[in-house]
Design a protein around this motif. Structure first.
Motif, short mmCIF file in Angstrom:
data_model
loop_
_atom_site.label_atom_id
_atom_site.label_comp_id
_atom_site.label_asym_id
_atom_site.label_seq_id
_atom_site.Cartn_x
_atom_site.Cartn_y
_atom_site.Cartn_z
N THR A 30 18.42 41.52 39.31
CA THR A 30 19.80 41.69 38.65
C THR A 30 20.67 42.35 39.61
OG1 THR A 30 18.51 41.82 36.63
CG2 THR A 30 20.86 42.73 36.59
N LYS A 31 20.14 43.37 40.07
CA LYS A 31 20.96 44.06 41.23
C LYS A 31 21.44 43.31 42.32
CE LYS A 31 20.76 48.11 44.21
NZ LYS A 31 19.69 49.08 45.17
N LEU A 32 20.59 42.22 42.92
CA LEU A 32 21.08 41.56 43.98
C LEU A 32 22.18 40.55 43.12
CD1 LEU A 32 17.93 40.14 45.84
CD2 LEU A 32 19.71 41.69 46.55
N LEU A 33 22.01 40.12 41.99
CA LEU A 33 22.93 39.28 41.42
C LEU A 33 24.56 39.95 41.21
CD1 LEU A 33 23.44 36.53 40.02
CD2 LEU A 33 22.58 37.37 38.02
N LYS A 34 24.41 41.12 40.82
CA LYS A 34 25.59 41.86 40.58
C LYS A 34 26.20 42.11 41.93
CE LYS A 34 24.50 44.78 36.62
NZ LYS A 34 24.12 45.95 36.04
N GLU A 35 25.39 42.56 43.02
CA GLU A 35 26.11 42.75 44.33
C GLU A 35 26.90 41.31 44.63
OE1 GLU A 35 22.81 43.97 46.68
OE2 GLU A 35 23.12 46.10 46.03
N THR A 36 25.98 40.19 44.75
CA THR A 36 26.61 39.09 45.06
C THR A 36 27.86 38.73 44.37
OG1 THR A 36 24.47 38.16 45.31
CG2 THR A 36 26.01 36.54 45.43
N LEU A 38 29.81 40.93 42.96
CA LEU A 38 30.87 41.68 43.60
C LEU A 38 31.55 41.32 44.80
CD1 LEU A 38 32.33 44.34 43.27
CD2 LEU A 38 30.77 45.51 44.32
N LYS A 39 30.69 40.53 45.84
CA LYS A 39 31.10 40.04 46.96
C LYS A 39 31.85 38.86 46.97
CE LYS A 39 27.57 42.15 49.70
NZ LYS A 39 26.01 41.86 50.64
N LEU A 40 31.38 38.04 45.94
CA LEU A 40 32.33 36.74 45.63
C LEU A 40 33.69 37.04 44.96
CD1 LEU A 40 29.70 34.32 44.19
CD2 LEU A 40 30.95 34.14 46.41
N GLU A 42 35.29 40.03 45.52
CA GLU A 42 36.12 40.41 46.60
C GLU A 42 36.84 39.13 47.45
OE1 GLU A 42 33.46 42.86 48.89
OE2 GLU A 42 33.77 44.86 47.11
N ARG A 43 35.85 38.38 47.87
CA ARG A 43 36.04 37.27 48.53
C ARG A 43 37.36 36.42 47.76
NH1 ARG A 43 34.59 40.11 51.56
NH2 ARG A 43 32.84 39.92 52.80
N GLU A 44 37.21 36.25 46.56
CA GLU A 44 38.28 35.29 45.89
C GLU A 44 39.54 36.21 45.84
OE1 GLU A 44 38.80 33.65 41.17
OE2 GLU A 44 37.40 35.31 41.61
N ILE A 45 39.47 37.84 45.81
CA ILE A 45 40.60 38.18 46.04
C ILE A 45 41.45 37.93 47.27
CG2 ILE A 45 41.59 40.53 46.04
CD1 ILE A 45 39.49 41.36 43.89
N GLU A 46 40.52 38.23 48.45
CA GLU A 46 41.06 37.78 49.62
C GLU A 46 41.76 36.62 49.89
OE1 GLU A 46 37.76 38.65 52.31
OE2 GLU A 46 37.74 40.86 52.02
N LEU A 47 41.11 35.52 49.24
CA LEU A 47 41.60 33.97 49.47
C LEU A 47 42.83 34.12 48.71
CD1 LEU A 47 41.29 31.30 50.41
CD2 LEU A 47 39.84 30.64 48.18
#
Length: 195
Positions: A30-36, A38-40, A42-47
């Protein structure tokens, strides 16, 4: 009967350990899924930022701007055309209400430039401007205050190039999260206009 009880107890202990391991693994996943996620995100915002900035560059390239008044740090006003000639000059425009971290990151890149870029600050507060110039160690003769936006719909900091014809060229909206874009823009401008 004792043997059955031992078997039950052993089974319960094994099930309890399995449940604990399962809960711990589930928590970890669950923790890994939340981190992933969040990273996705952030990448969506950057894109989306890159897509927006690219669109703005195409929208404003070739626009004619008015010969607005530049105000130096002594309060003296002069028209933009008075500092232009047939050669292209580079400008960095920002507002006193913009993200100060974003602006300071860009100013660090500007300090590395051999050819100085004129800095236009949209503000009515001369004292703020002088303090900003002093705290960032900027040459006073490269900074001008403007009292109105250059482009009505462009509130964010941006770079542009113009000459005495007052047509905007090479518009660029920096993105704080992607500083390499700014570095590449400066390299391209150096190659294009330093000849």
């Amino acid at each position: 009967m004792k043997r059955k009880e031992k078997t039950y107890i052993t089974t319960l202990v094994i099930l309890a350990l399995g449940l604990i391991i399962s809960i711990k693994s589930n928590w970890h996943f669950t923790k890994l899924l939340k981190e992933t996620k969040l990273k996705l995100s952030e990448r969506e915002i950057e894109l989306n930022s890159v897509l927006w900035a690219s669109g703005q560059c195409y929208l404003y390239n070739g626009c004619k701007i008015e010969d607005f008044k530049l105000i130096n740090t002594n309060g003296k006003g002069l028209p933009l055309s008075s500092i232009l000639d047939n050669n292209h000059k580079e400008f960095f425009k920002f507002s006193s209400s913009d993200c100060i971290e974003c602006v300071e990151a860009e100013l660090q890149l500007l300090k590395e430039r051999v050819n100085p870029i004129k800095i236009l600050v949209e503000t009515r507060d001369t004292r703020w401007l002088k303090a900003f110039i002093k705290s960032n160690h900027i040459a006073f003769n490269t900074v001008f205050r403007i009292e109105q936006p250059i482009l009505e719909d462009a509130e964010l900091p941006f770079y542009f190039v113009t000459n005495s014809e007052l047509y905007i060229r090479d518009v660029f909206f920096p993105i704080k999260e992607l500083p390499d874009f700014s570095i590449n823009y400066h390299k391209a401008m150096r190659n294009k206009y330093s000849k």
